[in-house]
Design an enzyme around this catalytic site. Structure first.
Site, mmCIF file in Angstrom:
data_model
loop_
_atom_site.group_PDB
_atom_site.id
_atom_site.type_symbol
_atom_site.label_atom_id
_atom_site.label_comp_id
_atom_site.label_asym_id
_atom_site.label_seq_id
_atom_site.Cartn_x
_atom_site.Cartn_y
_atom_site.Cartn_z
ATOM 1 N N SER A 25 0.434 -1.539 -0.430
ATOM 2 C CA SER A 25 0.083 -0.104 -0.075
ATOM 3 C C SER A 25 0.928 1.189 -0.449
ATOM 4 O O SER A 25 1.175 2.714 -0.708
ATOM 5 C CB SER A 25 -1.151 0.166 0.829
ATOM 6 O OG SER A 25 -2.216 -1.307 1.119
ATOM 7 N N LYS A 75 -9.957 -4.935 10.399
ATOM 8 C CA LYS A 75 -11.251 -5.293 8.828
ATOM 9 C C LYS A 75 -12.960 -4.645 9.437
ATOM 10 O O LYS A 75 -13.388 -4.376 9.494
ATOM 11 C CB LYS A 75 -11.149 -5.720 8.276
ATOM 12 C CG LYS A 75 -9.812 -5.571 6.759
ATOM 13 C CD LYS A 75 -9.995 -6.339 5.862
ATOM 14 C CE LYS A 75 -9.092 -6.301 4.334
ATOM 15 N NZ LYS A 75 -9.344 -6.230 3.154
ATOM 16 N N ASP A 112 -12.901 -2.788 -1.125
ATOM 17 C CA ASP A 112 -12.040 -3.926 -1.683
ATOM 18 C C ASP A 112 -13.236 -4.348 -2.477
ATOM 19 O O ASP A 112 -12.863 -5.413 -3.849
ATOM 20 C CB ASP A 112 -12.344 -5.521 -0.974
ATOM 21 C CG ASP A 112 -10.714 -5.404 0.184
ATOM 22 O OD1 ASP A 112 -9.283 -4.415 -0.944
ATOM 23 O OD2 ASP A 112 -10.832 -5.739 1.330
ATOM 24 N N ALA A 136 -12.612 -19.684 2.242
ATOM 25 C CA ALA A 136 -13.638 -19.143 2.764
ATOM 26 C C ALA A 136 -13.237 -18.140 3.378
ATOM 27 O O ALA A 136 -12.203 -17.658 3.291
ATOM 28 C CB ALA A 136 -14.642 -19.864 4.072
ATOM 29 N N GLY A 137 -13.571 -17.179 4.393
ATOM 30 C CA GLY A 137 -13.326 -15.811 5.551
ATOM 31 C C GLY A 137 -13.621 -14.449 4.262
ATOM 32 O O GLY A 137 -14.522 -14.449 3.655
ATOM 33 N N ALA A 163 -18.994 -26.256 9.069
ATOM 34 C CA ALA A 163 -18.641 -24.797 9.487
ATOM 35 C C ALA A 163 -18.167 -23.682 8.418
ATOM 36 O O ALA A 163 -18.742 -22.963 8.453
ATOM 37 C CB ALA A 163 -17.974 -24.375 10.644
ATOM 38 N N ARG A 164 -17.356 -23.514 8.448
ATOM 39 C CA ARG A 164 -16.769 -22.912 6.663
ATOM 40 C C ARG A 164 -17.583 -22.814 5.618
ATOM 41 O O ARG A 164 -18.558 -21.499 5.397
ATOM 42 C CB ARG A 164 -16.022 -22.919 6.340
ATOM 43 C CG ARG A 164 -14.251 -22.655 7.402
ATOM 44 C CD ARG A 164 -13.293 -22.491 6.344
ATOM 45 N NE ARG A 164 -12.363 -21.942 7.914
ATOM 46 C CZ ARG A 164 -10.875 -22.257 7.186
ATOM 47 N NH1 ARG A 164 -10.885 -22.985 5.475
ATOM 48 N NH2 ARG A 164 -9.700 -22.045 8.374
ATOM 49 N N TYR A 224 -0.363 -12.015 -4.719
ATOM 50 C CA TYR A 224 0.594 -11.741 -5.486
ATOM 51 C C TYR A 224 2.065 -11.550 -5.044
ATOM 52 O O TYR A 224 2.670 -11.334 -5.549
ATOM 53 C CB TYR A 224 0.202 -9.528 -5.425
ATOM 54 C CG TYR A 224 0.331 -8.779 -4.089
ATOM 55 C CD1 TYR A 224 1.277 -9.096 -3.751
ATOM 56 C CD2 TYR A 224 -0.772 -8.490 -3.099
ATOM 57 C CE1 TYR A 224 1.957 -7.872 -2.245
ATOM 58 C CE2 TYR A 224 -1.014 -8.297 -1.895
ATOM 59 C CZ TYR A 224 0.388 -7.836 -1.487
ATOM 60 O OH TYR A 224 0.406 -7.047 -0.575
#
Length: 282
Positions: A25, A75, A112, A136-137, A163-164, A224
């Site tokens: 960033s 976040k 995002d 997931a996430g 669960a996910r 990346y």
């Protein structure tokens, strides 16, 4: 926090997270400031975890600070500290952009999701009949939010464990996209979809490289570094369009610079070139 006394007229922004040393960033935002002639603007990085975040935010001087970029694990942790939050950020319960008003009020947004859409649009991908998400996430939920806007059919999420799987189905219901879940062991099937979004950690999808079809659709691999991933390299070898984490990072950063500075015309190409140069130096 950097306690160096700022020169009059200086405006500051920074990325916060833990770990943060790898973040591109600063490279991207500084390139934008330079190309836009914003000589009084400075962008830094700070190692900040969830416990330290409230104190850091409370110490921001609105006369000096314009805003923040946030990465994991902040976040969601930042949300209780904000005065306002955009509908986009609220939809996925994740804020990656904070704007500090001159009155000291803090507004949160998520770039995002529109960044992912902008990266796809740059490649001419504006609608798909179906798609697959690997993993997931938080990144996967942002991917679902983007796919809700361009996918006319079903999204299949390949995840580990019930669960996910349940969590991804819940996100689908919340975001208005039909999500079917499948076991990670069957992830090779995902590669036949017209659009595959890989949100897994480095190395997790390498074993899929040998299963890329002869005529693949599009792959968006959010990593990346290192780049290309084994999956992205195999995809390119088959002639399929590939988008990487730098595409997402640059497009979402353009939106952050716009919000922090209040200026349009943010130079995407200069930011991408700076990011590519930084990655090439590693």
């Amino acid at each position: 926090m950097d306690t160096t006394a700022p020169t009059p007229g200086t405006r500051r922004a920074a990325v916060l997270g833990s770990p943060i040393a790898h973040s591109l960033s600063p490279v991207l935002h500084r390139a934008a400031y330079a190309a836009m002639g914003l000589d009084g603007w400075h962008y830094d990085r700070f190692e900040v975890d969830e416990a330290a975040l409230p104190g850091f935010v409370a110490g921001l001087d609105p006369a000096e600070w314009a805003g923040l970029s946030l990465t994991m694990p902040l976040k969601r942790a930042v949300i209780p500290l904000l005065d306002t939050i955009s509908d986009t950020a609220a939809s996925v319960e994740a804020v990656n952009t904070v704007v500090l008003g001159k009155d000291g009020r803090l507004g949160g947004d998520n770039t995002d999701i529109p960044g992912l859409l902008a990266a796809l649009r740059e490649r001419g991908i504006t609608s798909v009949p179906s798609a697959a998400v690997l993993g997931a996430g938080a990144t996967a939920s942002s991917a679902l939010a983007a796919l809700a806007r361009i996918c006319t059919g079903e999204v299949t999420a390949y995840v580990r464990g019930p669960a996910r799987a349940a969590e991804m189905r819940q996100w689908g219901t919340r975001l208005g996209v039909t999500v079917r879940t499948a076991d990670w062991a069957d992830a090779e099937r995902a590669l036949a979809e017209p659009l595959v979004v890989a949100t897994t950690p480095a190395g997790a999808a390498d074993h899929l490289a040998g299963a890329v079809p002869k005529r693949p659709g599009a792959l968006f691999d959010v990593l990346y570094h290192p780049w290309p991933t084994a999956l992205a390299a195999a995809w390119s070898a088959r002639g399929g369009p590939v988008l990487g984490g730098l595409d997402l990072l640059v497009h979402q950063a353009v939106l952050q610079v716009e919000q922090h500075t209040g200026h349009g015309g943010v130079p995407l190409d200069a930011m991408r070139a700076a990011g590519e140069a930084a990655l090439g130096a590693h």
